[in-house]
Design a protein around this motif. Structure first.
Motif, PDB file in Angstrom:
ATOM      1  N   ASP A   1       0.852  -1.196   0.000  1.00 31.13           N
ATOM      2  CA  ASP A   1       0.000   0.000   0.000  1.00 31.13           C
ATOM      3  C   ASP A   1       0.884   1.240   0.000  1.00 31.13           C
ATOM      4  O   ASP A   1       2.098   1.152   0.192  1.00 31.13           O
ATOM      5  CB  ASP A   1      -0.955  -0.020   1.196  1.00 31.13           C
ATOM      6  N   ASP A   2       0.273   2.384  -0.240  1.00 29.78           N
ATOM      7  CA  ASP A   2       1.039   3.628  -0.268  1.00 29.78           C
ATOM      8  C   ASP A   2       0.740   4.500   0.943  1.00 29.78           C
ATOM      9  O   ASP A   2       0.780   5.733   0.862  1.00 29.78           O
ATOM     10  CB  ASP A   2       0.742   4.409  -1.563  1.00 29.78           C
ATOM     11  N   GLY A   3       0.454   3.835   2.070  1.00 29.01           N
ATOM     12  CA  GLY A   3       0.156   4.546   3.303  1.00 29.01           C
ATOM     13  C   GLY A   3       1.404   4.944   4.051  1.00 29.01           C
ATOM     14  O   GLY A   3       2.526   4.896   3.528  1.00 29.01           O
ATOM     15  N   PRO A   4       1.227   5.295   5.327  1.00 26.14           N
ATOM     16  CA  PRO A   4       2.367   5.768   6.122  1.00 26.14           C
ATOM     17  C   PRO A   4       3.306   4.664   6.576  1.00 26.14           C
ATOM     18  O   PRO A   4       4.388   4.948   7.111  1.00 26.14           O
ATOM     19  CB  PRO A   4       1.687   6.445   7.316  1.00 26.14           C
ATOM     20  N   GLY A   5       2.921   3.398   6.433  1.00 20.29           N
ATOM     21  CA  GLY A   5       3.774   2.316   6.918  1.00 20.29           C
ATOM     22  C   GLY A   5       3.606   2.088   8.403  1.00 20.29           C
ATOM     23  O   GLY A   5       2.639   2.534   9.023  1.00 20.29           O
ATOM     24  N   VAL A   6       4.545   1.412   8.990  1.00 19.71           N
ATOM     25  CA  VAL A   6       4.482   1.033  10.401  1.00 19.71           C
ATOM     26  C   VAL A   6       5.781   1.467  11.071  1.00 19.71           C
ATOM     27  O   VAL A   6       6.861   1.415  10.466  1.00 19.71           O
ATOM     28  CB  VAL A   6       4.285  -0.491  10.561  1.00 19.71           C
ATOM     29  N   ALA A   7       5.667   1.917  12.310  1.00 20.89           N
ATOM     30  CA  ALA A   7       6.864   2.283  13.070  1.00 20.89           C
ATOM     31  C   ALA A   7       7.795   1.077  13.180  1.00 20.89           C
ATOM     32  O   ALA A   7       7.337  -0.059  13.310  1.00 20.89           O
ATOM     33  CB  ALA A   7       6.475   2.781  14.451  1.00 20.89           C
ATOM     34  N   PRO A   8       9.102   1.322  13.113  1.00 13.89           N
ATOM     35  CA  PRO A   8      10.046   0.185  13.158  1.00 13.89           C
ATOM     36  C   PRO A   8       9.832  -0.745  14.346  1.00 13.89           C
ATOM     37  O   PRO A   8       9.936  -1.962  14.214  1.00 13.89           O
ATOM     38  CB  PRO A   8      11.409   0.876  13.214  1.00 13.89           C
ATOM     39  N   ALA A   9       9.545  -0.184  15.524  1.00 17.71           N
ATOM     40  CA  ALA A   9       9.331  -1.033  16.707  1.00 17.71           C
ATOM     41  C   ALA A   9       8.112  -1.932  16.506  1.00 17.71           C
ATOM     42  O   ALA A   9       8.125  -3.127  16.819  1.00 17.71           O
ATOM     43  CB  ALA A   9       9.175  -0.175  17.955  1.00 17.71           C
ATOM     44  N   ASP A  10       7.023  -1.353  15.968  1.00 18.15           N
ATOM     45  CA  ASP A  10       5.817  -2.144  15.715  1.00 18.15           C
ATOM     46  C   ASP A  10       6.035  -3.126  14.568  1.00 18.15           C
ATOM     47  O   ASP A  10       5.449  -4.217  14.556  1.00 18.15           O
ATOM     48  CB  ASP A  10       4.642  -1.220  15.395  1.00 18.15           C
ATOM     49  N   LEU A  11       6.867  -2.757  13.607  1.00 15.58           N
ATOM     50  CA  LEU A  11       7.153  -3.664  12.491  1.00 15.58           C
ATOM     51  C   LEU A  11       7.830  -4.929  12.988  1.00 15.58           C
ATOM     52  O   LEU A  11       7.513  -6.037  12.556  1.00 15.58           O
ATOM     53  CB  LEU A  11       8.042  -2.951  11.474  1.00 15.58           C
ATOM     54  N   ALA A  12       8.777  -4.768  13.903  1.00 16.20           N
ATOM     55  CA  ALA A  12       9.438  -5.933  14.476  1.00 16.20           C
ATOM     56  C   ALA A  12       8.443  -6.816  15.215  1.00 16.20           C
ATOM     57  O   ALA A  12       8.519  -8.046  15.176  1.00 16.20           O
ATOM     58  CB  ALA A  12      10.563  -5.491  15.413  1.00 16.20           C
ATOM     59  N   ARG A  13       7.488  -6.205  15.898  1.00 11.51           N
ATOM     60  CA  ARG A  13       6.475  -6.972  16.628  1.00 11.51           C
ATOM     61  C   ARG A  13       5.537  -7.677  15.658  1.00 11.51           C
ATOM     62  O   ARG A  13       5.065  -8.781  15.927  1.00 11.51           O
ATOM     63  CB  ARG A  13       5.695  -6.049  17.557  1.00 11.51           C
ATOM     64  N   LEU A  14       5.243  -7.048  14.510  1.00  7.56           N
ATOM     65  CA  LEU A  14       4.393  -7.704  13.518  1.00  7.56           C
ATOM     66  C   LEU A  14       5.035  -8.979  12.988  1.00  7.56           C
ATOM     67  O   LEU A  14       4.342  -9.936  12.648  1.00  7.56           O
ATOM     68  CB  LEU A  14       4.126  -6.756  12.340  1.00  7.56           C
TER      69      LEU A  14
END
Length: 440
Positions: free
Chosen positions: A375-388
């Motif tokens: 998608d072309d949204g804002p993405g995810v914060a790096p900390a939350d990305l690691a949790r995902l």
């Protein structure tokens, strides 16, 4: 590796047995040859003894000249004779001044023995006693045993190359026999791989008799596993369904509290009930996952189109630009309903955060099928990305949104033996799903 290989253990043990047997055979043949050569030598010595008997003349009164034989003229030649008639003792020139000991034999007796020669060598000797008139005529004929030993060594020298060739052929034949004998085990391995790949449901009984008990045990284990998985899914489904009615009643009670003006208490009850309901919905979804459907296959393009068609009908979905590339003709080894549910959660999450575009790409690779949702949204914060990216993390506990959907997607992909990966695309979130390709 070779120490744990059944084939190599059988081949090496067979080779050791063959070499041991050939070694014993060589020793046995050498012993038999030596005995045969000794019997031939004794027969030759006995014949020479009879030739020496012709030395007796005048009816046993005296000894005449010995028969001419060059073997007995050369000193210490290894061929000797000695005769005695009364007090008259004659020796071959080869003995020189050495005298061989003679036994006191009765007339007509023959003795085969080993004597020490003039140079300390071992001699094979044949001694006979004949009655000549009133006297006893003793004849002793001997030959060096070293000639017998040389004959045995020559026989072994000629025999060993043939034994080596025979041993090599037998080892090769043993290896071939072991390979053919173990081939049914390779067939078992192939069938286990087919079970894992979803090409077979069970091992079957069309196997060699020795392997059938193993195949039956594997099939019994698979039956027990299927039964236990079905029971576990049913129990999870029953438990989740059992919770839905009380939770719905709690939500109704929250509405009554709100009507009475107790908004804080109503909000608290609704929050707890909603959280529990999301957990129940997740367990229901997990109970429906086809984790044991090895032969299932899903049309990737059809699943993507089905989900996008539904999302287009939503208020935001109609305004989003949907792009689909490379999905046509791809078949993934996953239950179609599971793939649709996973894509639904991921595309709904992408729709929620997209600014105006969602792209879906499907490619066939040597390792299977790779699905990418961007998608072309804002993405995810790096900390939350690691949790995902953490396997098995229950993000649904944080509230509505992507939590329960991503948790279900992780369960579906794991059940299909695939892989799920999240990364920021700059802009937007990129979700990659790797699935096994369906068996053609």
């Amino acid at each position: 590796m070779m120490g744990r290989s059944l084939r190599w253990r059988l081949i090496l043990s067979g080779a050791a047995a063959i070499l041991t047997a050939l070694g014993l055979a060589a020793l046995g043949l050498a012993l038999l040859f030596e005995r045969h050569v000794e019997r031939v030598a004794v027969a030759d010595l006995s014949a020479r003894a009879l030739t020496l008997a012709a030395m007796v003349e005048d009816d046993g009164a005296r000894l005449g000249d010995p028969p001419a034989d060059p073997l007995y003229d050369q000193p210490f030649s290894g061929h000797y004779w000695q005769v005695q008639l009364g007090d008259d003792l004659r020796r071959s020139r080869s003995l020189w001044d050495f005298r061989l000991p003679m036994a006191e034999l009765s007339p007509g007796a023959t003795l085969v023995q080993t004597l020490a020669g003039p140079q300390g060598e071992a001699l094979l000797a044949v001694e006979q006693a004949l009655k000549v008139g009133d006297q006893t005529f003793r004849i002793l004929v001997a030959t060096d045993r070293d000639e017998l030993t040389q004959a045995r060594q020559g026989f072994l020298g000629d025999l060993l190359p043939y034994l080596a060739l025979l041993g090599g052929l037998l080892v090769l034949a043993s290896g071939l026999q072991v390979t053919i004998g173990l081939r049914p085990l390779a067939n078992v391995s192939t069938r286990v791989a087919a079970l894992n790949a979803g090409q077979r449901d069970r091992m079957g009984g069309d196997l060699p008799t020795e392997v059938i008990p193993l195949a039956q045990e594997i099939d019994t284990l698979l039956d027990a596993r299927d039964t236990e998985l079905a029971r576990a899914r049913h129990r999870a489904g029953d438990l989740a369904h059992g919770f839905k009615t009380p939770l719905q009643a709690l939500l109704g009670d929250a509405g009554l509290l709100r009507d009475r003006g107790q908004d804080d208490l109503a909000d608290s009850v609704e929050h707890v009930a909603s959280s529990m309901r999301r957990l129940v919905d997740r367990e229901l979804a997990r109970a429906r996952i086809g984790s044991d459907r090895g032969r299932a296959e899903a049309d990737v393009a059809r699943a993507v189109r089905r989900v996008i068609e539904v999302l287009r009908r939503t208020p935001k979905g109609g305004d989003i630009q949907w792009q689909v590339q490379g999905a046509e003709g791809l078949k993934a080894r996953i239950d179609p309903d599971d793939l649709t549910e996973a894509l639904g959660a991921l595309l709904e999450n992408a729709l929620r955060h997209a600014a105006g575009q969602v792209a879906v790409t499907a490619l066939a690779t040597p390792g299977g099928i790779v699905l990418t949702i961007r998608d072309d949204g804002p993405g995810v914060a790096p900390a939350d990305l690691a949790r995902l990216s953490e396997r098995g993390l229950r993000l649904d506990e944080s509230g509505e949104g992507q939590g329960i959907g991503l948790a279900i997607v992780a369960d579906i992909v794991e059940a299909a033996r695939g892989a799920l990966h999240f990364e920021n695309g700059g802009p937007g979130l990129v979700v990659t799903i790797r699935l096994r390709a369906a068996i053609a």
